[in-house]
Scaffold this motif. Sequence first.
Motif, PDB file in Angstrom:
ATOM      1  N   MET A 133       0.821  -1.214   0.000  1.00 50.90           N
ATOM      2  CA  MET A 133       0.000   0.000   0.000  1.00 50.90           C
ATOM      3  C   MET A 133       0.854   1.262   0.000  1.00 50.90           C
ATOM      4  N   ASP A 134       0.445   2.235  -0.808  1.00 44.53           N
ATOM      5  CA  ASP A 134       0.951   3.591  -0.622  1.00 44.53           C
ATOM      6  C   ASP A 134       0.532   4.076   0.767  1.00 44.53           C
ATOM      7  N   GLU A 135       1.332   4.956   1.373  1.00 41.19           N
ATOM      8  CA  GLU A 135       1.038   5.381   2.737  1.00 41.19           C
ATOM      9  C   GLU A 135      -0.233   6.220   2.851  1.00 41.19           C
ATOM     10  N   ASP A 136      -0.737   6.756   1.738  1.00 35.99           N
ATOM     11  CA  ASP A 136      -2.002   7.487   1.798  1.00 35.99           C
ATOM     12  C   ASP A 136      -3.166   6.692   1.193  1.00 35.99           C
ATOM     13  N   ALA A 137      -2.958   5.422   0.913  1.00 42.09           N
ATOM     14  CA  ALA A 137      -4.030   4.571   0.389  1.00 42.09           C
ATOM     15  C   ALA A 137      -4.948   4.135   1.537  1.00 42.09           C
ATOM     16  N   TYR A 138      -6.113   3.609   1.176  1.00 43.66           N
ATOM     17  CA  TYR A 138      -7.059   3.204   2.212  1.00 43.66           C
ATOM     18  C   TYR A 138      -8.015   2.129   1.715  1.00 43.66           C
ATOM     19  N   PHE A 139      -8.493   1.350   2.675  1.00 45.30           N
ATOM     20  CA  PHE A 139      -9.513   0.335   2.458  1.00 45.30           C
ATOM     21  C   PHE A 139     -10.819   0.796   3.107  1.00 45.30           C
ATOM     22  N   GLY A 140     -11.904   0.093   2.800  1.00 41.25           N
ATOM     23  CA  GLY A 140     -13.176   0.364   3.457  1.00 41.25           C
ATOM     24  C   GLY A 140     -14.316  -0.367   2.778  1.00 41.25           C
ATOM     25  N   VAL A 141     -15.227  -0.902   3.575  1.00 40.85           N
ATOM     26  CA  VAL A 141     -16.432  -1.540   3.032  1.00 40.85           C
ATOM     27  C   VAL A 141     -17.454  -0.429   2.779  1.00 40.85           C
ATOM     28  N   TYR A 142     -17.118   0.452   1.855  1.00 41.19           N
ATOM     29  CA  TYR A 142     -17.943   1.638   1.612  1.00 41.19           C
ATOM     30  C   TYR A 142     -19.321   1.295   1.070  1.00 41.19           C
ATOM     31  N   CYS A 143     -19.474   0.101   0.512  1.00 38.26           N
ATOM     32  CA  CYS A 143     -20.785  -0.306   0.002  1.00 38.26           C
ATOM     33  C   CYS A 143     -21.813  -0.453   1.124  1.00 38.26           C
ATOM     34  N   ARG A 144     -21.359  -0.445   2.387  1.00 35.53           N
ATOM     35  CA  ARG A 144     -22.283  -0.516   3.524  1.00 35.53           C
ATOM     36  C   ARG A 144     -23.316   0.604   3.447  1.00 35.53           C
ATOM     37  N   ARG A 145     -22.920   1.776   2.959  1.00 33.82           N
ATOM     38  CA  ARG A 145     -23.812   2.939   2.922  1.00 33.82           C
ATOM     39  C   ARG A 145     -25.004   2.753   1.994  1.00 33.82           C
ATOM     40  N   PHE A 146     -24.847   1.885   0.981  1.00 37.01           N
ATOM     41  CA  PHE A 146     -25.877   1.754  -0.042  1.00 37.01           C
ATOM     42  C   PHE A 146     -26.577   0.406  -0.008  1.00 37.01           C
ATOM     43  N   GLY A 147     -26.278  -0.414   0.991  1.00 39.35           N
ATOM     44  CA  GLY A 147     -26.920  -1.723   1.082  1.00 39.35           C
ATOM     45  C   GLY A 147     -26.428  -2.723   0.064  1.00 39.35           C
ATOM     46  N   VAL A 148     -25.248  -2.488  -0.502  1.00 40.13           N
ATOM     47  CA  VAL A 148     -24.673  -3.433  -1.467  1.00 40.13           C
ATOM     48  C   VAL A 148     -23.880  -4.483  -0.692  1.00 40.13           C
ATOM     49  N   PRO A 149     -24.190  -5.767  -0.866  1.00 41.23           N
ATOM     50  CA  PRO A 149     -23.515  -6.796  -0.057  1.00 41.23           C
ATOM     51  C   PRO A 149     -22.102  -7.092  -0.557  1.00 41.23           C
ATOM     52  N   LEU A 150     -21.331  -7.708   0.308  1.00 38.65           N
ATOM     53  CA  LEU A 150     -20.027  -8.243  -0.078  1.00 38.65           C
ATOM     54  C   LEU A 150     -20.261  -9.604  -0.713  1.00 38.65           C
ATOM     55  N   ILE A 151     -20.020  -9.722  -2.009  1.00 34.71           N
ATOM     56  CA  ILE A 151     -20.275 -10.987  -2.717  1.00 34.71           C
ATOM     57  C   ILE A 151     -19.072 -11.422  -3.536  1.00 34.71           C
ATOM     58  N   LEU A 187      -3.938  -6.372   7.452  1.00 40.98           N
ATOM     59  CA  LEU A 187      -4.723  -6.239   6.235  1.00 40.98           C
ATOM     60  C   LEU A 187      -3.839  -5.994   5.018  1.00 40.98           C
ATOM     61  N   CYS A 188      -2.652  -5.414   5.239  1.00 44.06           N
ATOM     62  CA  CYS A 188      -1.672  -5.302   4.164  1.00 44.06           C
ATOM     63  C   CYS A 188      -0.335  -5.810   4.675  1.00 44.06           C
ATOM     64  N   ASN A 189       0.602  -6.011   3.745  1.00 42.70           N
ATOM     65  CA  ASN A 189       1.910  -6.578   4.086  1.00 42.70           C
ATOM     66  C   ASN A 189       3.029  -5.558   4.100  1.00 42.70           C
ATOM     67  N   ARG A 190       2.916  -4.501   3.314  1.00 40.72           N
ATOM     68  CA  ARG A 190       3.935  -3.466   3.234  1.00 40.72           C
ATOM     69  C   ARG A 190       3.237  -2.114   3.069  1.00 40.72           C
ATOM     70  N   VAL A 191       3.802  -1.068   3.674  1.00 45.13           N
ATOM     71  CA  VAL A 191       3.383   0.309   3.417  1.00 45.13           C
ATOM     72  C   VAL A 191       4.614   1.054   2.903  1.00 45.13           C
ATOM     73  N   VAL A 192       4.442   1.737   1.770  1.00 45.98           N
ATOM     74  CA  VAL A 192       5.564   2.414   1.125  1.00 45.98           C
ATOM     75  C   VAL A 192       5.186   3.860   0.837  1.00 45.98           C
ATOM     76  N   ALA A 193       6.160   4.641   0.446  1.00 46.84           N
ATOM     77  CA  ALA A 193       5.916   6.055   0.166  1.00 46.84           C
ATOM     78  C   ALA A 193       4.864   6.215  -0.924  1.00 46.84           C
ATOM     79  N   THR A 194       4.088   7.276  -0.811  1.00 47.69           N
ATOM     80  CA  THR A 194       3.028   7.539  -1.783  1.00 47.69           C
ATOM     81  C   THR A 194       3.595   7.575  -3.201  1.00 47.69           C
ATOM     82  N   GLY A 195       2.917   6.862  -4.077  1.00 44.51           N
ATOM     83  CA  GLY A 195       3.325   6.825  -5.476  1.00 44.51           C
ATOM     84  C   GLY A 195       4.304   5.723  -5.823  1.00 44.51           C
ATOM     85  N   THR A 196       4.691   4.888  -4.826  1.00 41.81           N
ATOM     86  CA  THR A 196       5.702   3.860  -5.094  1.00 41.81           C
ATOM     87  C   THR A 196       5.177   2.438  -4.932  1.00 41.81           C
ATOM     88  N   ALA A 197       3.884   2.255  -4.699  1.00 39.12           N
ATOM     89  CA  ALA A 197       3.354   0.911  -4.445  1.00 39.12           C
ATOM     90  C   ALA A 197       3.575  -0.013  -5.643  1.00 39.12           C
TER      91      ALA A 197
END
Length: 266
Positions: A133-151, A187-197
């Motif tokens: 991951m880039d250090e400014d990257a992010y994860f999230g189950v954002y579909c929670r807001r719209f009722g879209v399931p994880l499939i 959740l990730c294995n490495r965090v690196v400088a932004t733009g270098t993932a």
Amino acid sequence: MTVHVEKDGDVTVVTLDRPDVRNAVDSDHARALYEAFLAFDGDDSAKVAVFHGAHGHFCAGWDLQSGAKMLRGAGDGNAGVFAGLDFQPEDSHPAGPMGPSRLLLSKPVIAAVSGAAVAGGMELALWCDMRVMDEDAYFGVYCRRFGVPLIDGGTVRLPRLVGMGHAMDLILTGRKVEAAEALQMGLCNRVVATGTAREAALVLARQLAAFPQKTMLADRQSAYTQWDLPLPQALKQEWDRGRQCLGEGLQGAARFAGGQGRHGRF
């Protein structure tokens, strides 16, 4: 088509390139990703893949604009919209809504995560063997807001990867998980400088590609397929896979005896 495949020696780079929707995936692009990774798996010259999103984002999930169009087109018969994605556990190469998410490939894939890897995009990253991951990257189950399931494997892979407590936090709240926390919870294995993932993932992929492949792939397959086995059967499976690689291991022992790889050097 905005799924690009490049060869970098024995590393294959698969890039999702839809900047107007932060690399969100519709049915056409899901199919393109599925076919790209099946082709990688069948390519004897390719040892490791890097999965990358262009223009600063990994993948913003399913293309909800496309989903809305599908719903309008289906009218009252919307229950059949995803009927083509039904599958059975014994199917050899089932396609997922996001494309490759139901495949168990024979070779590793490393996700190079920049910007957003959310909803189905997070599920695609979870499908990969490792995540850089880039250090400014992010994860999230954002579909929670719209009722879209994880499939696309999110409810399966996330608990297996980070444990039930962390998984329930992320699945139920849909909250944003930035790179530092993702690293802390596994959740990730490495965090690196932004733009270098991407480049960091390529370096890691080349390292994996340089190892004796038969043994590495046998160990990888054993780790993936042991989950539902009782301990004796899991150990037997490990032995059955590993014994086929002992010749490669003895050759490695001879190299070590000759002076290679001493003191943990790679």
